[in-house]
Design a protein around this motif. Structure first.
Motif, PDB file in Angstrom:
ATOM      1  N   ARG A  41       0.629  -0.978   0.039  1.00 24.37           N
ATOM      2  CA  ARG A  41      -0.213  -0.204   0.420  1.00 24.37           C
ATOM      3  C   ARG A  41       0.982   1.470  -0.163  1.00 24.37           C
ATOM      4  O   ARG A  41       0.593   2.471  -0.217  1.00 24.37           O
ATOM      5  N   LEU A  42       2.049   1.433   0.325  1.00 21.90           N
ATOM      6  CA  LEU A  42       2.880   1.929   0.620  1.00 21.90           C
ATOM      7  C   LEU A  42       3.256   2.935  -1.058  1.00 21.90           C
ATOM      8  O   LEU A  42       4.413   1.877  -1.942  1.00 21.90           O
ATOM      9  N   GLN A 169      -0.905   4.601 -21.442  1.00 15.94           N
ATOM     10  CA  GLN A 169      -2.085   2.947 -21.041  1.00 15.94           C
ATOM     11  C   GLN A 169      -2.433   3.649 -19.772  1.00 15.94           C
ATOM     12  O   GLN A 169      -1.808   4.722 -19.045  1.00 15.94           O
ATOM     13  N   ALA A 170      -4.113   4.034 -18.849  1.00 16.16           N
ATOM     14  CA  ALA A 170      -4.296   4.538 -18.224  1.00 16.16           C
ATOM     15  C   ALA A 170      -3.755   3.163 -16.956  1.00 16.16           C
ATOM     16  O   ALA A 170      -4.385   2.883 -16.438  1.00 16.16           O
ATOM     17  N   ALA A 171      -3.412   4.555 -15.912  1.00 15.41           N
ATOM     18  CA  ALA A 171      -2.810   4.078 -14.974  1.00 15.41           C
ATOM     19  C   ALA A 171      -3.438   3.345 -13.347  1.00 15.41           C
ATOM     20  O   ALA A 171      -3.284   2.705 -12.573  1.00 15.41           O
ATOM     21  N   GLY A 172      -4.512   5.006 -13.133  1.00 17.67           N
ATOM     22  CA  GLY A 172      -5.513   5.365 -12.680  1.00 17.67           C
ATOM     23  C   GLY A 172      -5.822   6.548 -12.128  1.00 17.67           C
ATOM     24  O   GLY A 172      -5.381   7.802 -12.971  1.00 17.67           O
ATOM     25  N   CYS A 215      -5.797   1.650  -9.421  1.00 16.22           N
ATOM     26  CA  CYS A 215      -5.441   2.105  -8.754  1.00 16.22           C
ATOM     27  C   CYS A 215      -5.140   3.995  -8.364  1.00 16.22           C
ATOM     28  O   CYS A 215      -5.231   4.885  -9.409  1.00 16.22           O
ATOM     29  N   THR A 216      -5.589   4.047  -7.382  1.00 15.35           N
ATOM     30  CA  THR A 216      -5.775   5.667  -6.938  1.00 15.35           C
ATOM     31  C   THR A 216      -4.387   5.607  -5.907  1.00 15.35           C
ATOM     32  O   THR A 216      -4.318   5.138  -5.099  1.00 15.35           O
ATOM     33  N   VAL A 233      -5.668   1.917  -2.801  1.00 19.56           N
ATOM     34  CA  VAL A 233      -5.429   3.374  -3.077  1.00 19.56           C
ATOM     35  C   VAL A 233      -3.876   3.194  -2.506  1.00 19.56           C
ATOM     36  O   VAL A 233      -3.585   1.758  -1.690  1.00 19.56           O
ATOM     37  N   GLU A 234      -3.301   3.492  -2.853  1.00 15.11           N
ATOM     38  CA  GLU A 234      -1.564   3.852  -2.381  1.00 15.11           C
ATOM     39  C   GLU A 234      -1.412   4.941  -1.871  1.00 15.11           C
ATOM     40  O   GLU A 234      -1.752   6.368  -2.798  1.00 15.11           O
ATOM     41  N   VAL A 235      -0.630   5.167  -0.526  1.00 17.30           N
ATOM     42  CA  VAL A 235      -0.252   5.979  -0.025  1.00 17.30           C
ATOM     43  C   VAL A 235       1.080   6.733  -0.050  1.00 17.30           C
ATOM     44  O   VAL A 235       1.667   5.725  -0.490  1.00 17.30           O
TER      45      VAL A 235
END
Length: 367
Positions: A41-42, A169-172, A215-216, A233-235
């Motif tokens: 997640r990081l 390419q759509a990554a988010g 991903c967001t 979600v990646e923070v």
């Protein structure tokens, strides 16, 4: 111990400089992983430290995703073995081809970047087609910083165009919430949910249209534990690696360790109640209000003047210090402070043992 920051070989270390404490960084990294819930997640921000040695510590902790602000930071991170790098700064004009050059130099690293403008999307797409590469793009959302990005309510057409453009390419989605720094945890949680409601709505809308939103990427340091609770979600917490007293004031419950300390010296005593330190604008970040550094033993000192090479403090304790004395302090904001130093010292067992060049502070390494 109370003077954990002091080094035994200070007489051999020129000032001003930054001391880095790798063992404390390792503890901070483990706390970051625990607060995020999982290492996956990081995506911590490299701009805080700009050091390949800290990239190595992150990789040893299992962190494999990174966030950077410049091509140079991206190159440094890739050279240090970074597997997945987000350039969180929309490339324009020559920087688009610099990004492609970076992709060719490090083919085993996954690179992505941001876009918030239809015209620039077309430019990135054209370069990608010309260079026969695929560039992963996140649509950058403005959730209240009013610095970059597009409002979530206006972003769907750009995302649709991204999905239809060749060579990309759509990554988010990417949403930086640096304006959210309320010290009250409950108020911060409420503000975070209100701020991101439109982001989740946009994400759900795009997915309902069968568009890929893998991903967001979100969060500043105060909100990263809150946003990590959301799926996909990646923070991107960054300051947590080195910490400073500014972030400690904003989110004291985080309890990270200070792993970067300024070493400075008394260079003059112009009046009986004043000390002049060699800690000017060129050694500690000056974009914040005073105090810009909290000096151990002089916490109640008042900054009288601060110029390029000098910091003058007024304190009734001035008589306790002599010209040449070493003092240590914690900066208010560590990220721009690091960018002021060409090298720092790694401290092990109370000794400044190794000089580390701050590789990522330059605007260009080789690309």
């Amino acid at each position: 111990m109370s003077n954990w920051y002091a080094i035994s070989n200070a007489a051999a270390i020129s000032s001003p400089t930054v001391l880095i404490y790798p063992q404390r960084i390792e503890q901070n990294l483990q706390r970051m992983i625990a607060m995020a819930g999982h290492v996956d997640r990081l995506r911590p921000h490299v701009k805080t430290h700009k050091l390949p040695q800290v990239i190595a510590l992150k990789r040893a902790a299992g962190i494999h995703k990174f966030k950077v602000s410049t091509i140079a930071e991206a190159e440094m991170t890739a050279a240090a073995g970074g597997e997945d790098i987000l350039l969180a700064y929309q490339p324009v004009e020559p920087n688009i081809r610099r990004l492609v050059a970076l992709m060719r130099r490090f083919p085993r690293t996954r690179f992505a970047t941001l876009v918030d403008d239809a015209r620039n999307l077309a430019a990135i797409s054209q370069v990608a087609v010309d260079e026969n590469v695929v560039i992963a793009l996140y649509v950058d959302l403005n959730v209240g910083m009013n610095r970059t990005g597009i409002a979530p309510g206006d972003a769907a057409p750009l995302y649709r165009a991204l999905c239809q453009s060749p060579g990309v390419q759509a990554a988010g989605l990417h949403a930086y919430d640096g304006h959210l720094h309320l010290p009250d945890p409950e108020a911060l949680a409420r503000a975070t949910e209100q701020t991101f409601a439109s982001v989740w709505q946009l994400r759900d809308q795009l997915r309902a249209e069968s568009l890929p939103v893998p991903c967001t990427v979100a969060s500043g340091t105060p909100t990263f534990a809150l946003l990590a609770q959301h799926a996909d979600v990646e923070v991107g917490a960054g300051t947590t690696v080195l910490w400073d007293f500014g972030q400690a004031q904003v989110c004291p419950e985080h309890n990270f360790l200070n792993a970067a300390v300024l070493l400075t010296r008394v260079i003059s005593k112009p009046t009986p109640d004043r000390l002049c330190l060699d800690l000017g604008h060129k050694a500690v970040a000056s974009e914040m209000p005073q105090p810009r550094v909290r000096v151990f033993g002089l916490e109640d000192a008042v900054a009288v003047t601060h110029s390029e090479e000098h910091l003058v403090l007024q304190t009734p304790r001035a008589a306790q210090y002599q010209v040449g004395d070493v003092v240590y302090g914690i900066p208010r904001h560590i990220c721009p402070t690091m960018a002021l130093h060409s090298d720092v010292w790694a401290v092990r067992d109370g000794v400044a043992a190794e000089s580390w060049p701050v590789v990522g502070r330059t605007r260009r390494i080789t690309i």
